[in-house]
Scaffold this active site. Structure first.
Site, short mmCIF file in Angstrom:
data_model
loop_
_atom_site.label_atom_id
_atom_site.label_comp_id
_atom_site.label_asym_id
_atom_site.label_seq_id
_atom_site.Cartn_x
_atom_site.Cartn_y
_atom_site.Cartn_z
N ARG A 51 1.85 13.40 1.43
CA ARG A 51 0.50 14.36 1.74
C ARG A 51 -0.56 13.36 2.59
O ARG A 51 -1.21 13.08 2.03
CB ARG A 51 0.36 15.08 0.77
CG ARG A 51 0.98 16.01 0.24
CD ARG A 51 0.86 16.75 -1.10
NE ARG A 51 0.93 15.76 -2.18
CZ ARG A 51 0.55 15.97 -3.59
NH1 ARG A 51 0.19 16.93 -4.00
NH2 ARG A 51 0.80 14.91 -4.13
N ASP A 53 -3.43 12.02 4.64
CA ASP A 53 -4.76 12.30 5.04
C ASP A 53 -5.21 12.76 6.12
O ASP A 53 -4.63 12.59 7.29
CB ASP A 53 -5.81 11.47 4.53
CG ASP A 53 -5.89 11.31 2.80
OD1 ASP A 53 -5.69 12.15 2.15
OD2 ASP A 53 -6.24 10.05 2.40
N TYR A 112 4.89 2.80 5.78
CA TYR A 112 3.73 3.14 6.63
C TYR A 112 3.54 1.88 7.53
O TYR A 112 3.70 0.52 7.20
CB TYR A 112 2.40 3.04 5.80
CG TYR A 112 2.38 4.38 4.94
CD1 TYR A 112 1.63 5.52 5.47
CD2 TYR A 112 3.00 4.44 3.68
CE1 TYR A 112 1.43 6.85 4.80
CE2 TYR A 112 2.80 5.85 3.15
CZ TYR A 112 2.22 7.05 3.72
OH TYR A 112 1.85 8.01 3.01
N ARG A 199 -4.44 2.19 2.98
CA ARG A 199 -5.68 1.96 3.81
C ARG A 199 -6.68 1.18 2.93
O ARG A 199 -7.48 0.30 3.63
CB ARG A 199 -6.49 3.58 4.13
CG ARG A 199 -5.66 4.12 5.02
CD ARG A 199 -6.05 5.61 5.08
NE ARG A 199 -7.62 5.78 5.37
CZ ARG A 199 -8.10 6.92 5.34
NH1 ARG A 199 -7.55 8.12 5.04
NH2 ARG A 199 -9.33 7.04 5.41
#
Lengths: 248, 248
Positions: A51, A53, A112, A199
Site C-alpha cells: 500500500r 503512500d 523498491y 524512505r
C-alpha cells in the site's frame, strides 16, 4: 462465484493520495475499483502487494481483483485500462490467478528503487520523479552505511509512527547504492517492509552520502531502535515499487 | 559592451510551444529572455543550437545570452534558474563563452534521441516522454533501414514543408536503433538537421519496424527526394535534443 485475476499495475504516484482509498483524494485502488465496477456492474475490492503512500510510484505493482465473470485476461487488461482513462494508472499485465493466490499474502519478495537526482541544478524533466539533492553524494560511502542494514534486524529506527506491523523485525535481503551519472539509485529488497522503512533508510543514507554521518553511524542508529535516532524521511516522489515475486 | 555566456539548458517540451518565441504560447526562449531581463534589467536575445518544435524536450541544449555585466557564471546559472521558476526549464551549466562563440553557428555536431515505448499498454509514468506504439517493433530490421540514411544525401524526403535550409543535403553521421526492454531508442547525430528530419526519419523507420516496409524501402524513399515518399512524422513528445559539440 467470482474469478480472481492477478494484475500488474503501473502508476504515477504524483496523481494519487496513494494506493489505498482515502477520503481526501483520488487513490489508485479507488480508480481501479471504479473501472471494475464499470466493466462488471459490480463492486469489488482491489488488493495490492504494497500500500504505497501518497506520491510513491509503481512500475509493476502486484494486485488482484475478483470479477463476477470468467473474462479473457486480455479483455480484462484492455477494459480496465479503457475505464481508468485519463488517470495515470495502467494494468500492464492481467492473468487468471493461481488457486489460493492473494496479491498481498502470497508475495515472497518486494523490491523498491529510490532515485536521487544529485546535481547543482533542480531537475525539470524528472521533477516529480526524483529527490533532488544538490550537495555531492558519495555513493560508495552510502553503500558502506547500507551494508549495516542488510540482514535480520529490529528496524524500529526506520519505522513510521503509524506502522501497523506486529513486529519491527524484518529481513532486508538487499540495500545497494549505485551512481548512474547525475543520479544515485538505491535498491531495496525484502519479503516485506515496515511502513516508510525504505524512505527512512534512504534519508539516513543521504546523511552518510553528504558526509554528515559516518557509515558506522547507521549501525548505531539501527541499534538505538528508535525513530529519533534515524535520519529524515526521504520524500515520496523518488520512490518506485518495482517488483513483487510470487510462488511460480 | 556585453559579455557572452554559454549555457546548457534542460527543458520539458510538453510545457512549451518550442524553443522559439511565438505569439501563441510560452516558449523556452521567451522564459529564458524574461529571466535575463529580471536579472539585468535589460532585454537580450537568447540563441540556441537548435530551435526545437512544440513538445520536443532537451536534456542539454546549447545556448548563449549576452549580459550587460561581467557576472560570475555560477551566479548567472543560479539567478536564471531562480527567475525561470516555476517553468520546467533549467540552466544546468553556465560559463563565459570563448571569443567568437555562437550557440548556433559554432556547433560542430548535434545529437538527438527518440524514445518509443513499445508494449501493449499505454505508458503512464512516461506518458509525455515517449511515442507509444503497441505493435511489436523489430529493432534489428529498423537498424537495417536506418543504415540506408547514414552518409551524405539529399534528405528532401524527410524535410518539413516549411524548412528554411538553403540545401536539402546533409551528412548524417549516425542513425542507430536499439531495444532497451520495452523501449526502442533511435540515436541521430549530424552537424545539422533539416526541419523535422529526425521525426520524419523515425516515422519511416516505424513502418519498417512494424513490417509494413522493407529496410530497402527506406532507400527507395530517400532516393525519391519527395516528402510524400517518406513515412509519417513521429510525434514530438518522444524527441530529445541530447547534446551539441562545440570546438574545444
Amino acid at each position: 462465484m467470482t474469478v480472481r485475476y492477478k494484475l500488474t499495475v503501473e502508476y504515477d504516484g504524483a496523481a494519487f493520495v496513494g494506493w489505498q482509498r482515502q477520503n481526501n483524494g483520488l487513490s489508485v485502488q479507488g480508480v481501479l475499483e471504479e473501472a471494475v465496477r464499470r466493466l462488471t456492474g459490480c463492486d469489488c475490492s482491489a488488493v495490492a502487494a504494497g500500500r504505497t503512500d501518497t506520491g510513491v510510484h509503481a512500475l509493476a505493482m502486484g494486485a488482484h481483483v475478483d470479477l463476477i465473470r470468467d473474462y479473457d485476461p486480455e479483455t480484462v487488461r484492455k477494459a480496465l485500462n479503457f475505464h481508468m482513462k485519463p488517470h495515470p494508472v495502467a494494468v500492464i499485465e492481467a492473468s487468471l490467478a493461481p488457486q489460493g493466490f492473494h496479491a498481498r499474502f502470497s508475495a515472497l519478495e518486494r523490491s523498491y528503487l529510490y532515485r536521487i537526482s544529485n546535481r547543482p541544478t533542480p531537475p525539470v524533466l524528472e521533477r516529480h520523479r526524483v529527490w533532488w539533492i544538490s550537495n555531492p553524494l558519495d555513493a560508495e560511502r552510502m553503500s558502506l552505511g547500507a551494508a549495516h542494514l542488510i540482514g535480520h534486524h529490529d528496524f524500529s529506527t526506520f519505522r513510521a509512527g503509524d506502522c501497523q506491523a506486529k513486529s519491527p523485525f524484518k529481513t532486508l535481503d538487499d540495500l545497494s547504492v549505485e551512481r548512474q551519472g547525475d543520479e544515485v539509485h538505491i535498491h531495496a529488497r525484502s519479503r516485506s517492509f515496515l511502513h516508510r522503512q525504505v524512505r527512512n533508510m534512504v534519508g539516513t543514507l543521504k546523511m552518510v552520502g553528504e558526509g554528515k554521518w559516518s557509515p558506522q553511524d547507521v549501525k548505531t542508529a539501527l541499534e538505538a531502535r528508535a525513530r529519533a535516532a534515524g535520519g529524515p524521511t526521504a520524500p515520496p516522489q523518488g520512490l518506485y515499487f518495482v517488483k513483487v515475486i510470487y510462488p511460480a
